[in-house]
Scaffold this motif. Structure first.
Motif, PDB file in Angstrom:
ATOM      1  N   VAL A  52      -4.807 -31.475   6.910  1.00  0.00           N
ATOM      2  CA  VAL A  52      -6.101 -31.637   7.579  1.00  0.00           C
ATOM      3  C   VAL A  52      -7.050 -30.525   7.141  1.00  0.00           C
ATOM      4  CG1 VAL A  52      -7.293 -31.704   9.808  1.00  0.00           C
ATOM      5  CG2 VAL A  52      -5.044 -32.791   9.551  1.00  0.00           C
ATOM      6  N   ALA A  53      -6.515 -29.300   7.061  1.00  0.00           N
ATOM      7  CA  ALA A  53      -7.348 -28.157   6.661  1.00  0.00           C
ATOM      8  C   ALA A  53      -7.919 -28.359   5.260  1.00  0.00           C
ATOM      9  CB  ALA A  53      -6.528 -26.871   6.732  1.00  0.00           C
ATOM     10  N   ARG A  54      -7.096 -28.856   4.327  1.00  0.00           N
ATOM     11  CA  ARG A  54      -7.559 -29.066   2.947  1.00  0.00           C
ATOM     12  C   ARG A  54      -8.668 -30.117   2.894  1.00  0.00           C
ATOM     13  NH1 ARG A  54      -2.098 -27.950   1.585  1.00  0.00           N
ATOM     14  NH2 ARG A  54      -1.504 -30.143   1.917  1.00  0.00           N
ATOM     15  N   LEU A  55      -8.462 -31.211   3.652  1.00  0.00           N
ATOM     16  CA  LEU A  55      -9.454 -32.274   3.638  1.00  0.00           C
ATOM     17  C   LEU A  55     -10.773 -31.831   4.283  1.00  0.00           C
ATOM     18  CD1 LEU A  55     -10.212 -35.179   2.989  1.00  0.00           C
ATOM     19  CD2 LEU A  55      -9.200 -35.875   5.175  1.00  0.00           C
ATOM     20  N   ALA A  56     -10.653 -31.029   5.353  1.00  0.00           N
ATOM     21  CA  ALA A  56     -11.858 -30.588   6.065  1.00  0.00           C
ATOM     22  C   ALA A  56     -12.500 -29.377   5.409  1.00  0.00           C
ATOM     23  CB  ALA A  56     -11.510 -30.270   7.519  1.00  0.00           C
ATOM     24  N   GLY A  57     -11.776 -28.723   4.502  1.00  0.00           N
ATOM     25  CA  GLY A  57     -12.311 -27.545   3.843  1.00  0.00           C
ATOM     26  C   GLY A  57     -12.358 -26.323   4.720  1.00  0.00           C
ATOM     27  N   VAL A  58     -11.335 -26.194   5.609  1.00  0.00           N
ATOM     28  CA  VAL A  58     -11.262 -25.033   6.511  1.00  0.00           C
ATOM     29  C   VAL A  58      -9.849 -24.481   6.463  1.00  0.00           C
ATOM     30  CG1 VAL A  58     -13.064 -25.948   8.043  1.00  0.00           C
ATOM     31  CG2 VAL A  58     -10.650 -26.480   8.498  1.00  0.00           C
ATOM     32  N   SER A  59      -9.632 -23.397   7.174  1.00  0.00           N
ATOM     33  CA  SER A  59      -8.293 -22.804   7.245  1.00  0.00           C
ATOM     34  C   SER A  59      -7.434 -23.541   8.262  1.00  0.00           C
ATOM     35  CB  SER A  59      -8.392 -21.331   7.635  1.00  0.00           C
ATOM     36  OG  SER A  59      -8.872 -21.197   8.960  1.00  0.00           O
ATOM     37  N   GLN A  60      -6.118 -23.358   8.144  1.00  0.00           N
ATOM     38  CA  GLN A  60      -5.214 -24.013   9.099  1.00  0.00           C
ATOM     39  C   GLN A  60      -5.420 -23.510  10.531  1.00  0.00           C
ATOM     40  OE1 GLN A  60      -2.409 -22.670  10.831  1.00  0.00           O
ATOM     41  NE2 GLN A  60      -1.921 -24.672  11.732  1.00  0.00           N
ATOM     42  N   PRO A  61      -5.620 -22.187  10.768  1.00  0.00           N
ATOM     43  CA  PRO A  61      -5.894 -21.739  12.136  1.00  0.00           C
ATOM     44  C   PRO A  61      -7.150 -22.372  12.723  1.00  0.00           C
ATOM     45  CG  PRO A  61      -5.208 -19.890  10.796  1.00  0.00           C
ATOM     46  CD  PRO A  61      -5.414 -21.041   9.860  1.00  0.00           C
ATOM     47  N   ALA A 117      -9.839 -25.938  16.537  1.00  0.00           N
ATOM     48  CA  ALA A 117     -10.751 -27.065  16.709  1.00  0.00           C
ATOM     49  C   ALA A 117     -10.109 -28.205  17.492  1.00  0.00           C
ATOM     50  CB  ALA A 117     -11.234 -27.564  15.346  1.00  0.00           C
ATOM     51  N   LEU A 118      -8.861 -28.509  17.179  1.00  0.00           N
ATOM     52  CA  LEU A 118      -8.190 -29.627  17.845  1.00  0.00           C
ATOM     53  C   LEU A 118      -7.775 -29.285  19.269  1.00  0.00           C
ATOM     54  CD1 LEU A 118      -6.004 -31.106  14.967  1.00  0.00           C
ATOM     55  CD2 LEU A 118      -8.233 -31.884  15.804  1.00  0.00           C
ATOM     56  N   ARG A 119      -7.666 -28.001  19.584  1.00  0.00           N
ATOM     57  CA  ARG A 119      -7.302 -27.594  20.947  1.00  0.00           C
ATOM     58  C   ARG A 119      -8.521 -27.285  21.798  1.00  0.00           C
ATOM     59  NH1 ARG A 119      -3.664 -22.633  20.302  1.00  0.00           N
ATOM     60  NH2 ARG A 119      -3.668 -22.733  22.577  1.00  0.00           N
ATOM     61  N   GLY A 120      -9.728 -27.386  21.209  1.00  0.00           N
ATOM     62  CA  GLY A 120     -10.940 -27.137  21.965  1.00  0.00           C
ATOM     63  C   GLY A 120     -11.190 -25.681  22.254  1.00  0.00           C
ATOM     64  N   MET A 121     -10.574 -24.774  21.473  1.00  0.00           N
ATOM     65  CA  MET A 121     -10.759 -23.343  21.686  1.00  0.00           C
ATOM     66  C   MET A 121     -12.077 -22.887  21.054  1.00  0.00           C
ATOM     67  SD  MET A 121      -6.884 -22.010  20.898  1.00  0.00           S
ATOM     68  CE  MET A 121      -7.305 -20.299  21.276  1.00  0.00           C
ATOM     69  N   SER A 122     -12.561 -21.721  21.521  1.00  0.00           N
ATOM     70  CA  SER A 122     -13.781 -21.162  20.961  1.00  0.00           C
ATOM     71  C   SER A 122     -13.493 -20.601  19.563  1.00  0.00           C
ATOM     72  CB  SER A 122     -14.305 -20.045  21.866  1.00  0.00           C
ATOM     73  OG  SER A 122     -13.341 -19.019  21.994  1.00  0.00           O
ATOM     74  N   GLY A 123     -14.558 -20.392  18.781  1.00  0.00           N
ATOM     75  CA  GLY A 123     -14.389 -19.816  17.458  1.00  0.00           C
ATOM     76  C   GLY A 123     -14.728 -20.761  16.334  1.00  0.00           C
ATOM     77  N   SER A 181     -17.643 -23.870  15.120  1.00  0.00           N
ATOM     78  CA  SER A 181     -18.922 -24.494  15.427  1.00  0.00           C
ATOM     79  C   SER A 181     -18.720 -25.978  15.718  1.00  0.00           C
ATOM     80  CB  SER A 181     -19.872 -24.332  14.245  1.00  0.00           C
ATOM     81  OG  SER A 181     -19.414 -25.105  13.138  1.00  0.00           O
ATOM     82  N   PRO A 182     -19.672 -26.607  16.422  1.00  0.00           N
ATOM     83  CA  PRO A 182     -19.565 -28.050  16.684  1.00  0.00           C
ATOM     84  C   PRO A 182     -19.435 -28.865  15.397  1.00  0.00           C
ATOM     85  CG  PRO A 182     -21.265 -27.068  18.071  1.00  0.00           C
ATOM     86  CD  PRO A 182     -20.830 -26.004  17.121  1.00  0.00           C
ATOM     87  N   GLU A 183     -20.134 -28.427  14.345  1.00  0.00           N
ATOM     88  CA  GLU A 183     -20.047 -29.150  13.083  1.00  0.00           C
ATOM     89  C   GLU A 183     -18.647 -29.070  12.489  1.00  0.00           C
ATOM     90  OE1 GLU A 183     -22.241 -26.832  13.819  1.00  0.00           O
ATOM     91  OE2 GLU A 183     -24.097 -27.986  14.066  1.00  0.00           O
ATOM     92  N   THR A 184     -18.049 -27.866  12.565  1.00  0.00           N
ATOM     93  CA  THR A 184     -16.685 -27.694  12.039  1.00  0.00           C
ATOM     94  C   THR A 184     -15.693 -28.511  12.839  1.00  0.00           C
ATOM     95  OG1 THR A 184     -17.195 -25.467  11.235  1.00  0.00           O
ATOM     96  CG2 THR A 184     -14.870 -26.009  11.573  1.00  0.00           C
ATOM     97  N   ILE A 185     -15.848 -28.489  14.149  1.00  0.00           N
ATOM     98  CA  ILE A 185     -14.952 -29.259  15.012  1.00  0.00           C
ATOM     99  C   ILE A 185     -15.029 -30.738  14.666  1.00  0.00           C
ATOM    100  CG2 ILE A 185     -14.544 -30.002  17.392  1.00  0.00           C
ATOM    101  CD1 ILE A 185     -15.429 -27.199  18.277  1.00  0.00           C
ATOM    102  N   ALA A 186     -16.257 -31.230  14.481  1.00  0.00           N
ATOM    103  CA  ALA A 186     -16.426 -32.649  14.138  1.00  0.00           C
ATOM    104  C   ALA A 186     -15.782 -32.970  12.798  1.00  0.00           C
ATOM    105  CB  ALA A 186     -17.916 -32.996  14.117  1.00  0.00           C
ATOM    106  N   ARG A 187     -15.908 -32.069  11.823  1.00  0.00           N
ATOM    107  CA  ARG A 187     -15.329 -32.298  10.490  1.00  0.00           C
ATOM    108  C   ARG A 187     -13.811 -32.298  10.560  1.00  0.00           C
ATOM    109  NH1 ARG A 187     -17.941 -28.607   8.195  1.00  0.00           N
ATOM    110  NH2 ARG A 187     -16.372 -27.074   7.542  1.00  0.00           N
ATOM    111  N   VAL A 188     -13.258 -31.380  11.347  1.00  0.00           N
ATOM    112  CA  VAL A 188     -11.797 -31.305  11.476  1.00  0.00           C
ATOM    113  C   VAL A 188     -11.260 -32.557  12.163  1.00  0.00           C
ATOM    114  CG1 VAL A 188      -9.926 -30.093  12.662  1.00  0.00           C
ATOM    115  CG2 VAL A 188     -11.674 -28.799  11.420  1.00  0.00           C
TER     116      VAL A 188
END
Length: 338
Positions: A7-16, A21-27, A29-36
């Motif tokens: 998922v991280a590779r496809l979304a272009g983000v780190s695994q953490p 993002a999937l747990r709804g934790m802070s840290g 952005s809304p755009e990153t969460i949507a992409r993940v």
């Protein structure tokens, strides 16, 4: 099997970041969460609860220690607790009334629970102290334990019992009985003491022969009411330690009224749904069980997030719900003198 790294590779983000993002934790952005989330959905990724538990050392599971589930009070409290926990991303594990044995204490503190909601503790229970020693977050719900420093959420039992006493005094009752709950529970003890003290303060001393105690059960109320009605001078009203006791007392009174024409006004405590049924229509002290459930869950989640936070003792208000039929509101004898 698809992993969070995929998922991280496809979304272009780190695994953490995926985890947060999937747990709804802070840290994130809304755009990153949507992409993940879009990447996770595209890959059919399902988060592993086991992996999450290993990485966070949390199970997202809260234990609810409850009493006799045939007592309608408990389902009316437990269901909103379960719903609120689910809303907060936790699962509820129902634990039938736990005793004080080492086995039960170990079961509550073996690492399978992030926290515990205790709804049945007696005033001398050791479970809160044992959980505190083991660092297990917990909250006492609807009960308090003598000497225990912990989070609690309970109704204002004293003010509710005082309101019941004053209502009966205003009704003009001179001979009043009481069917209290067990004296080793804060609810049974505090409600009974406040009621008796208020009656005495108004010159309406309650004869000890008209005072009964027992478990918070239907049969406690039923048997005690039969005994009260057989007294040489039976009371014209009775205060009950909770609505389940009041239901039992009302059943006995209705039977006696059919057989011998006797009646007795009943006041309960809790305002469970059955108390409003037309066959009973019990005057009672109302406590908002939904509010108690939400506040208790809030307290235990706060304790999980911040184990060093100051303890909170939440006292919820009560109100009197008057369901006396108008035709029986004026018992003979007038108000007791004060």
């Amino acid at each position: 099997m698809v992993t969070s790294h995929d998922v991280a590779r496809l979304a272009g983000v780190s695994q953490p970041t995926v985890s947060r993002a999937l747990r709804g934790m802070s840290g994130a952005s809304p755009e990153t969460i949507a992409r993940v989330r879009a990447a996770a959905e595209a890959l059919g990724y399902v988060p592993s609860e086991a992996g999450r538990t290993l990485s966070t050392r949390r199970t997202r599971c809260i234990g609810i220690v409850a009493g006799d589930l045939t007592n309608p009070f408990y389902p009316e409290l437990i269901e909103p607790m379960r719903a609120e926990l689910e809303n907060q991303g936790y699962r509820a594990l129902l634990i039938p009334d736990a005793d004080e044995s080492p086995v039960e204490i170990e079961r509550l503190s073996d690492g399978t629970l992030d926290g515990v909601l205790l709804t049945t503790s007696t005033v001398h229970s050791q479970i809160p102290r044992e959980l505190a020693k083991r660092g297990i977050p917990f909250v006492l719900v609807n009960r308090t334990v003598d000497g225990a420093e912990c989070d609690t959420c309970a109704f204002d039992n004293a003010s509710g019992a005082v309101a019941a006493s004053r209502l009966l005094l205003d009704r003009g009752h001179r001979v009043v009985g009481m069917i209290g709950g067990p004296s080793d529970t804060s609810t049974g003890r505090d409600r009974a003491q406040a009621f008796l003290d208020e009656m005495s303060a108004n010159g309406a001393w309650v004869d000890p022969m008209l005072v009964h105690r027992g478990p918070f059960s239907f049969m406690t109320g039923y048997r005690a009411a039969l005994e009260l009605m057989s007294h040489p001078e039976p009371p014209t009203a009775v205060f009950c330690g909770n609505d389940v006791i009041a239901l039992g007392a009302s059943d006995a009174i209705l039977t006696a009224r059919r057989d011998r024409g006797r009646g007795m006004e009943v006041v309960g405590f809790d305002d469970i749904a059955m108390s409003s049924w037309d066959v009973f229509r019990i005057t009672t002290v109302h406590g908002d069980l939904g509010l108690m459930a939400r506040e208790s869950v809030k307290l235990v989640l706060r304790r999980i997030e911040d184990p060093e936070a100051p303890f909170v003792q939440t006292v919820l208000p009560t109100t009197l719900v008057d369901r006396f039929p108008p035709e029986i509101r004026s018992p003979p004898g007038g108000r007791a003198s004060s």
